[in-house]
Motif scaffolding. Structure first.
Motif, PDB file in Angstrom:
ATOM      1  N   LYS A 177     -64.455  80.030 -40.594  1.00 49.41           N
ATOM      2  CA  LYS A 177     -63.578  81.185 -40.438  1.00 49.41           C
ATOM      3  C   LYS A 177     -62.110  80.824 -40.607  1.00 49.41           C
ATOM      4  O   LYS A 177     -61.708  79.673 -40.524  1.00 49.41           O
ATOM      5  CB  LYS A 177     -63.807  81.863 -39.101  1.00 49.41           C
ATOM      6  CG  LYS A 177     -63.315  81.116 -37.907  1.00 49.41           C
ATOM      7  CD  LYS A 177     -63.553  81.932 -36.649  1.00 49.41           C
ATOM      8  CE  LYS A 177     -63.302  81.125 -35.418  1.00 49.41           C
ATOM      9  NZ  LYS A 177     -63.625  81.833 -34.208  1.00 49.41           N
ATOM     10  N   ILE A 178     -61.348  81.887 -40.836  1.00 48.63           N
ATOM     11  CA  ILE A 178     -59.899  81.804 -40.903  1.00 48.63           C
ATOM     12  C   ILE A 178     -59.403  81.898 -39.462  1.00 48.63           C
ATOM     13  O   ILE A 178     -59.608  82.917 -38.804  1.00 48.63           O
ATOM     14  CB  ILE A 178     -59.313  82.962 -41.741  1.00 48.63           C
ATOM     15  CG1 ILE A 178     -59.854  82.915 -43.176  1.00 48.63           C
ATOM     16  CG2 ILE A 178     -57.782  82.915 -41.711  1.00 48.63           C
ATOM     17  CD1 ILE A 178     -59.580  84.187 -43.966  1.00 48.63           C
ATOM     18  N   VAL A 179     -58.799  80.837 -38.977  1.00 45.06           N
ATOM     19  CA  VAL A 179     -58.246  80.861 -37.628  1.00 45.06           C
ATOM     20  C   VAL A 179     -56.990  81.732 -37.621  1.00 45.06           C
ATOM     21  O   VAL A 179     -56.803  82.579 -36.768  1.00 45.06           O
ATOM     22  CB  VAL A 179     -57.922  79.425 -37.142  1.00 45.06           C
ATOM     23  CG1 VAL A 179     -57.270  79.453 -35.773  1.00 45.06           C
ATOM     24  CG2 VAL A 179     -59.187  78.571 -37.124  1.00 45.06           C
ATOM     25  N   LYS A 180     -56.140  81.521 -38.647  1.00 50.24           N
ATOM     26  CA  LYS A 180     -54.872  82.260 -38.731  1.00 50.24           C
ATOM     27  C   LYS A 180     -54.447  82.339 -40.190  1.00 50.24           C
ATOM     28  O   LYS A 180     -54.599  81.387 -40.932  1.00 50.24           O
ATOM     29  CB  LYS A 180     -53.796  81.519 -37.916  1.00 50.24           C
ATOM     30  CG  LYS A 180     -52.451  82.189 -37.865  1.00 50.24           C
ATOM     31  CD  LYS A 180     -52.326  83.045 -36.629  1.00 50.24           C
ATOM     32  CE  LYS A 180     -50.966  83.716 -36.560  1.00 50.24           C
ATOM     33  NZ  LYS A 180     -51.042  85.130 -36.429  1.00 50.24           N
ATOM     34  N   ALA A 181     -53.931  83.501 -40.590  1.00 47.33           N
ATOM     35  CA  ALA A 181     -53.350  83.681 -41.922  1.00 47.33           C
ATOM     36  C   ALA A 181     -51.872  83.966 -41.732  1.00 47.33           C
ATOM     37  O   ALA A 181     -51.501  84.869 -40.981  1.00 47.33           O
ATOM     38  CB  ALA A 181     -54.023  84.836 -42.654  1.00 47.33           C
ATOM     39  N   THR A 182     -51.023  83.158 -42.384  1.00 46.97           N
ATOM     40  CA  THR A 182     -49.578  83.340 -42.248  1.00 46.97           C
ATOM     41  C   THR A 182     -48.913  83.327 -43.610  1.00 46.97           C
ATOM     42  O   THR A 182     -49.455  82.764 -44.569  1.00 46.97           O
ATOM     43  CB  THR A 182     -48.965  82.223 -41.374  1.00 46.97           C
ATOM     44  OG1 THR A 182     -49.360  80.960 -41.902  1.00 46.97           O
ATOM     45  CG2 THR A 182     -49.422  82.314 -39.940  1.00 46.97           C
ATOM     46  N   LEU A 183     -47.754  83.931 -43.668  1.00 50.78           N
ATOM     47  CA  LEU A 183     -46.957  83.965 -44.888  1.00 50.78           C
ATOM     48  C   LEU A 183     -45.759  83.044 -44.711  1.00 50.78           C
ATOM     49  O   LEU A 183     -45.233  82.912 -43.608  1.00 50.78           O
ATOM     50  CB  LEU A 183     -46.471  85.371 -45.172  1.00 50.78           C
ATOM     51  CG  LEU A 183     -47.559  86.373 -45.529  1.00 50.78           C
ATOM     52  CD1 LEU A 183     -47.032  87.781 -45.415  1.00 50.78           C
ATOM     53  CD2 LEU A 183     -48.100  86.116 -46.915  1.00 50.78           C
ATOM     54  N   ARG A 184     -45.343  82.427 -45.801  1.00 49.16           N
ATOM     55  CA  ARG A 184     -44.117  81.614 -45.759  1.00 49.16           C
ATOM     56  C   ARG A 184     -43.462  81.664 -47.134  1.00 49.16           C
ATOM     57  O   ARG A 184     -44.103  81.982 -48.131  1.00 49.16           O
ATOM     58  CB  ARG A 184     -44.413  80.208 -45.286  1.00 49.16           C
ATOM     59  CG  ARG A 184     -45.181  79.354 -46.271  1.00 49.16           C
ATOM     60  CD  ARG A 184     -45.388  77.967 -45.692  1.00 49.16           C
ATOM     61  NE  ARG A 184     -45.833  77.074 -46.744  1.00 49.16           N
ATOM     62  CZ  ARG A 184     -46.563  75.998 -46.536  1.00 49.16           C
ATOM     63  NH1 ARG A 184     -46.940  75.671 -45.325  1.00 49.16           N
ATOM     64  NH2 ARG A 184     -46.912  75.238 -47.544  1.00 49.16           N
ATOM     65  N   PRO A 185     -42.176  81.304 -47.186  1.00 49.82           N
ATOM     66  CA  PRO A 185     -41.461  81.318 -48.469  1.00 49.82           C
ATOM     67  C   PRO A 185     -42.032  80.289 -49.423  1.00 49.82           C
ATOM     68  O   PRO A 185     -42.652  79.339 -49.008  1.00 49.82           O
ATOM     69  CB  PRO A 185     -40.028  80.966 -48.093  1.00 49.82           C
ATOM     70  CG  PRO A 185     -39.924  81.167 -46.633  1.00 49.82           C
ATOM     71  CD  PRO A 185     -41.294  81.036 -46.067  1.00 49.82           C
TER      72      PRO A 185
END
Length: 153
Positions: free
Chosen positions: A145-153
Motif C-alpha cells: 500500500k501507499i502509506v503517504k502520497a505527497t507533492l514537492r517541487p
C-alpha cells in the motif's frame, strides 16, 4: 495546487519512496487530478490491488477492489505519443476511454500495446525497486500500500 509542484512521492510499505515526475505537458487534466487527490490525502493507505509480474502494478481505488474511484467526475482521455515503458505511470480506466478517475498503474516492463489507449501522466525517476517489491496477485494476498502520497517541487 501550483504548477511548480511537479513531483509526486509515493511512500510505499515495501520500504521506500517512489518518486514520479509529473507530465502536465502531455496530460494536464490528469496531472491536475493526481495533484488534487494527493493534496487531499486520497491515496494515503490505498493498496495496489492488481500487481501482474512483467506488466504493471495498479492502485488508486479506495475500496481496494478495482471497482472504486474518487467522488470526482471522470476525466476526458489525454492520449499522447509517450510510450508505455518501464516506470511509466498511466491512468486505469473502464472500457470507455473517458472513464479514468483515480486509479492508475505503473508499468514494470514495456507495454507498448497500451500506447494511445491509456493516458500517461508521469514517470518514475527514483525508487522503481519499491514498485518491483510490491506483493503480486489479482488481488495480492497481502497487498502493498501507499502509506503517504505527497507533492514537492
Amino acid at each position: 495546487m501550483a504548477d511548480e509542484m511537479n513531483t509526486l512521492v509515493l511512500t510505499l510499505d515495501t520500504g521506500g519512496d517512489v518518486v514520479i515526475r509529473l507530465r502536465p505537458d502531455v496530460a494536464p487534466g490528469h496531472v491536475a487530478r493526481i495533484r488534487e487527490l494527493a493534496q487531499e490525502g486520497f491515496y494515503d493507505g490505498v493498496v495496489f490491488h492488481r500487481v501482474i509480474p512483467g506488466f504493471m502494478a495498479q492502485g488508486g481505488d479506495p475500496t481496494g477492489t478495482g471497482t472504486g474511484s474518487s467522488n470526482k467526475p471522470n476525466l476526458q482521455a489525454e492520449f499522447s505519443n509517450v510510450p508505455h515503458v518501464r516506470g511509466v505511470a498511466s491512468m486505469a480506466r473502464a472500457q470507455n476511454p473517458n472513464s479514468a478517475n483515480s486509479q492508475f498503474f505503473i508499468c514494470f516492463d514495456d507495454a507498448r500495446f497500451l500506447d494511445n489507449q491509456y493516458t500517461v501522466w508521469g514517470e518514475v525517476i527514483e525508487g522503481m525497486e519499491h514498485v518491483d517489491a510490491l506483493p503480486k496477485g489479482e488481488p495480492p494476498r497481502q497487498p502493498g500500500k501507499i502509506v503517504k502520497a505527497t507533492l514537492r517541487p
